[in-house]
Design an enzyme around this catalytic site. Structure first.
Site, PDB file in Angstrom:
ATOM      1  CE1 TYR A 135      -3.582  -2.547   0.506  1.00  0.00           C
ATOM      2  CE2 TYR A 135      -4.642  -0.545   1.285  1.00  0.00           C
ATOM      3  CZ  TYR A 135      -4.725  -1.842   0.828  1.00  0.00           C
ATOM      4  OH  TYR A 135      -5.952  -2.430   0.712  1.00  0.00           O
ATOM      5  CE  LYS A 190       1.697 -17.598  -2.697  1.00  0.00           C
ATOM      6  NZ  LYS A 190       0.838 -18.804  -2.778  1.00  0.00           N
ATOM      7  CG  ASP A 222      -2.214 -20.076  -1.413  1.00  0.00           C
ATOM      8  OD1 ASP A 222      -1.699 -20.054  -0.269  1.00  0.00           O
ATOM      9  OD2 ASP A 222      -1.713 -20.701  -2.357  1.00  0.00           O
ATOM     10  CG  ASP A 250     -13.835  -6.841   2.523  1.00  0.00           C
ATOM     11  OD1 ASP A 250     -13.570  -6.137   3.520  1.00  0.00           O
ATOM     12  OD2 ASP A 250     -14.284  -6.384   1.467  1.00  0.00           O
TER      13      ASP A 250
HETATM   14  C1  IPM Z   1     -10.490  -1.105   4.046  1.00  0.00           C
HETATM   15  C2  IPM Z   1     -10.721  -0.479   2.698  1.00  0.00           C
HETATM   16  C3  IPM Z   1      -9.572   0.458   2.389  1.00  0.00           C
HETATM   17  C4  IPM Z   1      -8.305  -0.382   2.338  1.00  0.00           C
HETATM   18  C5  IPM Z   1      -9.735   1.312   1.127  1.00  0.00           C
HETATM   19  C6  IPM Z   1     -11.005   2.150   1.200  1.00  0.00           C
HETATM   20  C7  IPM Z   1      -8.541   2.185   0.868  1.00  0.00           C
HETATM   21  O1  IPM Z   1     -10.882  -1.469   1.728  1.00  0.00           O
HETATM   22  O2  IPM Z   1     -10.391  -0.359   5.044  1.00  0.00           O
HETATM   23  O3  IPM Z   1     -10.404  -2.332   4.119  1.00  0.00           O
HETATM   24  O4  IPM Z   1      -7.986  -0.976   1.305  1.00  0.00           O
HETATM   25  O5  IPM Z   1      -7.619  -0.451   3.353  1.00  0.00           O
HETATM   26 MG    MG Z   2     -11.014  -3.416   2.516  1.00  0.00          MG
END
Ligand code: IPM
Ligand code: MG
Length: 355
Positions: A135, A190, A222, A250
């Site tokens: 990131y 990984k 994975d 997620d």
């Molecule tokens: C999260 C979101 C963010 C991330 C985005 C909005 C930049 O997906 O907080 O998980 O990737 O960290």
């Molecule tokens: Mg996210």
């Protein structure tokens, strides 16, 4: 105590409104100050993270954040897109430790896409490193490919990068968190392919020597993605880097039936934190009054617990949320047969009544 409230975009303002209502119902002595962020920041001040918003966030004891992002900003240069607001806050405030619990409320077992017996009783905690990795690693950008079969073509590139101290600090947070729970920590990487991950794994093993009571295991990302849907209850605490944590959190959230239920905390080294729902801005349902405010309300509980040191009040909020679920109240995202559908405001009001 001063709390910066940054509602942001999409459903952000609606859900934050309910969460602030809950906070005020608990204790009116909090000083609350609002500021625009994300697309709203861009509209107000030409930048997703306006200078005044950042100053307020730095001054405040804690930050309550809604969500940012809307398709209408997709055409903007990357540094002006709403997402930069949350990335900027994490980086400027050194909020490196992201706690994303995935808890299944028994009343919602049927809302999960997995069989109830796979998810019943699920209680896992994903700890995601938030300040490094691909990131933020430099260099990144666009250029002409220098070698290879596509030499001369336009290429995009990012740098995956971790230094040992960055891994040590998140490792300490994760071992301590695991020590307070089931005492099992699974580090996800990984390392079969990436040097960054090898360094991550070596460092995790080194730090584990300081925590003999916590059992450390390692898993490739994975496989972790697969095990999360195969046997999620085998996990207790998971620690992983920024990108893998984004993806796995997620996935873990969805095990619980709705991402609309899950809070999160992003903490610095002194437990100052930014609190936000794990879900996004959902522009498709913004303004309709149907968004689930519970993740944001539960984020307030995390704020009370981790930053403000008010465990009893945190517990009261969590108990109130359980109570409204037991009453059968549901926003559309967690609707099931035999329950009563309510909107965002009614859900907030029900939590306050239960308090
Ligand atoms: C999260 C979101 C963010 C991330 C985005 C909005 C930049 O997906 O907080 O998980 O990737 O960290
Ligand atoms: Mg996210």
């Amino acid at each position: 105590m001063k709390i910066a409230v940054l509602p942001g975009d999409g459903i952000g303002p609606e859900i934050v409104n309910e969460a602030v209502g809950v906070l005020n119902a608990l204790d009116e002595s909090f000083e609350i100050e609002y500021a625009p962020v994300g697309g709203a920041g861009y509209e107000a001040a030409g930048h997703p993270l306006p200078e005044d918003t950042l100053t307020l966030a730095k001054e405040a004891d804690a930050i309550l954040f809604g969500a940012v992002g809307d398709w209408k900003y997709d055409g903007l240069a990357r540094e002006l897109r709403p997402e930069q607001a949350i990335l900027g806050l994490r980086k400027h405030l050194q909020l490196f430790a992201n706690f994303r619990p995935a808890i299944l409320y028994p009343e919602l077992a049927g809302a999960s896409s997995l069989k109830p017996e796979i998810v019943a009783g699920l209680d896992i905690l994903i700890i995601r490193e938030l300040n490094g990795d691909i990131y933020f690693g430099q260099p990144k950008g666009f250029r002409q490919a220098l070698t290879g079969p596509f030499e001369g073509s336009r290429e995009g590139f990012d740098t995956m990068l971790y230094t040992v101290p960055e891994v040590v600090r998140i490792a300490n947070v994760a071992f301590q968190a695991a020590g307070k729970r089931g005492k099992r920590l699974c580090s996800v990487d990984k390392a079969n392919v990436l040097e960054t991950s090898q360094l991550w794994r070596d460092t995790m093993m080194e730090v584990s020597k300081d925590y003999p009571d916590v059992e450390l295991s390692h898993m490739y990302v994975d496989n972790a993605a697969m095990q999360l849907v195969r046997a999620p209850k085998h996990f207790d605490v998971v620690v992983t880097g920024n990108m893998f944590g984004d993806i796995l959190s997620d996935e873990a959230a969805m095990l619980t039936g709705s991402i609309g239920m899950l809070p999160s905390a992003s903490l610095d080294a002194n437990n100052k934190g930014l609190y936000e729902p794990s879900h996004g801005s959902a522009p498709d349902i913004a303004g309709k009054g149907i968004a689930n405010p519970l993740a944001t309300i539960l984020s307030v509980a995390m704020m009370l617990r981790y930053t403000l040191g008010k465990e009893e009040q945190a517990h009261r909020i969590e108990a109130a949320v359980k109570h409204v679920l037991a009453q059968g109240l549901r926003t559309p995202d967690i609707m099931q047969v035999g329950t009563t559908q309510v909107g965002t405001c009614a859900m907030g009001a029900a939590v306050i009544a239960a308090l």
